[in-house]
Design a protein around this motif. Sequence first.
Motif, PDB file in Angstrom:
ATOM      1  N   ALA A   1       0.816  -1.228   0.000  1.00 17.33           N
ATOM      2  CA  ALA A   1       0.000   0.000   0.000  1.00 17.33           C
ATOM      3  C   ALA A   1       0.843   1.269   0.000  1.00 17.33           C
ATOM      4  CB  ALA A   1      -0.934   0.007   1.217  1.00 17.33           C
ATOM      5  N   THR A   2       2.089   1.158   0.404  1.00 19.81           N
ATOM      6  CA  THR A   2       2.908   2.355   0.591  1.00 19.81           C
ATOM      7  C   THR A   2       4.032   2.472  -0.423  1.00 19.81           C
ATOM      8  OG1 THR A   2       2.513   2.078   2.930  1.00 19.81           O
ATOM      9  CG2 THR A   2       4.174   3.658   2.323  1.00 19.81           C
ATOM     10  N   GLY A   3       4.625   1.321  -0.764  1.00 21.11           N
ATOM     11  CA  GLY A   3       5.795   1.314  -1.647  1.00 21.11           C
ATOM     12  C   GLY A   3       5.666   2.222  -2.860  1.00 21.11           C
ATOM     13  N   PRO A   4       4.617   2.020  -3.683  1.00 21.61           N
ATOM     14  CA  PRO A   4       4.525   2.809  -4.917  1.00 21.61           C
ATOM     15  C   PRO A   4       4.517   4.308  -4.670  1.00 21.61           C
ATOM     16  CG  PRO A   4       2.945   1.031  -4.943  1.00 21.61           C
ATOM     17  CD  PRO A   4       3.534   1.041  -3.577  1.00 21.61           C
ATOM     18  N   ILE A   5       3.809   4.722  -3.612  1.00 20.39           N
ATOM     19  CA  ILE A   5       3.659   6.163  -3.394  1.00 20.39           C
ATOM     20  C   ILE A   5       4.965   6.772  -2.886  1.00 20.39           C
ATOM     21  CG2 ILE A   5       2.853   6.271  -0.986  1.00 20.39           C
ATOM     22  CD1 ILE A   5       1.339   8.101  -3.933  1.00 20.39           C
ATOM     23  N   VAL A   6       5.650   6.063  -2.004  1.00 14.98           N
ATOM     24  CA  VAL A   6       6.923   6.571  -1.510  1.00 14.98           C
ATOM     25  C   VAL A   6       7.900   6.691  -2.671  1.00 14.98           C
ATOM     26  CG1 VAL A   6       8.915   6.021  -0.064  1.00 14.98           C
ATOM     27  CG2 VAL A   6       6.620   5.723   0.821  1.00 14.98           C
ATOM     28  N   PHE A   7       7.883   5.679  -3.536  1.00 13.14           N
ATOM     29  CA  PHE A   7       8.758   5.660  -4.695  1.00 13.14           C
ATOM     30  C   PHE A   7       8.459   6.834  -5.632  1.00 13.14           C
ATOM     31  CE2 PHE A   7      10.228   3.800  -8.741  1.00 13.14           C
ATOM     32  CZ  PHE A   7      11.524   3.488  -8.350  1.00 13.14           C
ATOM     33  N   LEU A   8       7.172   6.968  -5.988  1.00  9.79           N
ATOM     34  CA  LEU A   8       6.760   8.023  -6.926  1.00  9.79           C
ATOM     35  C   LEU A   8       7.035   9.416  -6.381  1.00  9.79           C
ATOM     36  CD1 LEU A   8       3.297   7.040  -8.425  1.00  9.79           C
ATOM     37  CD2 LEU A   8       5.354   7.705  -9.663  1.00  9.79           C
TER      38      LEU A   8
END
Lengths: 293, 309
Positions: free
Chosen positions: A267-274
């Motif tokens: 749930a968090t990985g993509p947003i932190v990355f982006l």
Amino acid sequence: MKREWDLLLFKTAGTVFVVFIALVCLFPFLLILAGSFTEESAIYKYGYSLIPAKFSFDAYAIILKTPVSIIRAYGVTILVVVTGTSVGLFITAMACYVLSQPDFKYRKIFSFIIYITSIFSGGLIPLYILMVRYLHLKDTIFALILPLFVTAWNIFLLRNFIREVPYSIIESAKIDGANEFTIFMKIVIPLSIPGFITIGLFQALYYWNDWMQAMLYINDKNLYPIQYYLYNMLNSFQSMNSSFLSSGILLPRIPTESIKMAMTVIATGPIVFLFGFAQKYFIKGLTAGSIKG
Amino acid sequence: MTHTFLQREKRGFRENFIYLLMLLPVLLYFFIFHYLPMTGLILAFKKYNHTGGIFGSPWVGFDNFRFLFISGTIARVTFNTVLYNLVFLITCQFLAVVIAIILNELKSKIIKKGVHSLMFLPYFVSFVVVGAIVYNFFNFEYGMVNTMLRALGKEPVNVYGIPIAWWFIMPFLNIWKWAGYTSVIYLAGVTGIDEQLYEAARIDGATIWQRIRVITIPALKPLIITIILFQLGSILKGQFELFYNVIGNNGQLYNATDVIDTYVFRMLVHNFDIGMGAAAGLYQSLFGLFLILTANYFIKKYQKDYAFF
């Protein structure tokens, strides 16, 4: 001589200090990541730790075996983020433009009407009753979008960007016979793109991380956004496990502990990355808000 | 004088017609989602029932308030809200200023950028994730803290049963989430300082401490004061998401961690005591308005450009 020593001392101690803080900021992320890759039995035996006692992909394998609900939750979130941010920003921008034009006669009174809402509000309960009882928005996608749609703060921030458009350009377009809306679309928007990106990112993050509207207004599982999906997972397992413990029945448990962490990563990985990549726009926005005032 | 007042208004309206049309969506939004709910504030003086709604439910005068005050609820949540937010404010702002000053003095781009990026990371995650982190740390059976205690041969601790511990954990979490973000604001303020001042200080033989004390801190002072006053104005709200995700509905910790926002939320979502929640909400709104007006008064005095109005 003392001066050089002082400087060296400051720089060494300072570097150690800020690096330490940076590591403290990073640490919980590593802990969650490690937890998600630990085999369930190792968590039961040793608890969470920074280095997985026994490495395993099981948690991800189990989650990805039935991905439908996660994909749906992601879909809801993306829909909310995209429509909420784009439509919200568009009408915010129109208001900013109008409120910063010197030839708009009612500038002061309307700014005041909008402004007041940021220092006095009805609060949570009246809004809730309005949304549910009078507007019938419970269990609709609008309940996730509308409460965060337009804020006085965004109007204030975006206005700082729109004000930078030189008035002489607007004036000459007016003399050429363009109407206010055309000027807005053809001149103001293209010239304020950096402002749109900056504030749009803040707004998108705000929507992305929101779980509270879902908690208040959404019962339908198909409309859960990803953060609320995660919230439920974290909290429902908790009560499930404690009821297991209190009943004393030993059932074959699903590997809940590693799944919780894996789900947090998903749930968090993509947003932190982006957003990590977009950091410079965030910094710009913060600077614009604080310095220009 | 051929134009009467009415005619002039009519003409002004026609000339600004497209402007008004463009403003309409936002005005409608603010009317529906901000002004209409204000009428709901009367619920603070009613006993809400579902059939009656906002306007049909019976009046009870000041009963809700009386209960809130006599039961000590108001005192407890106000105390917690104000004290937590003061601690949050002081610790976070202080650390952010220190970080900004240090980062400004460091020349290495790699350290500066790396530190900056890592510190900004917590800002991007939701408070649900903060809740997951706390669970990972303090959960009785599997939490990191107890893992370590067991490894050292000590008895595990149930942190959720120790209210006093949260007076330290919450500020720490708040710093973790916001210090990096706040330091960015201060860093922007620091880099805005005229390089020539530093150059002159160097030639005069000033030590680094003198440089920070005489140049950097005074230059940041207006920004620090403004931000602190801003936040003092909204000290009655704040960090609901932090409290709710970390503490949840853990009744053991209400005395130590119940703030106004969590109380109102619980009245709405769990206890269904709308009148009581609305009364606490109205108290928060009015008290908050008073604080903002006070803060604004002082901002105006110190830093006219930053005042709200």
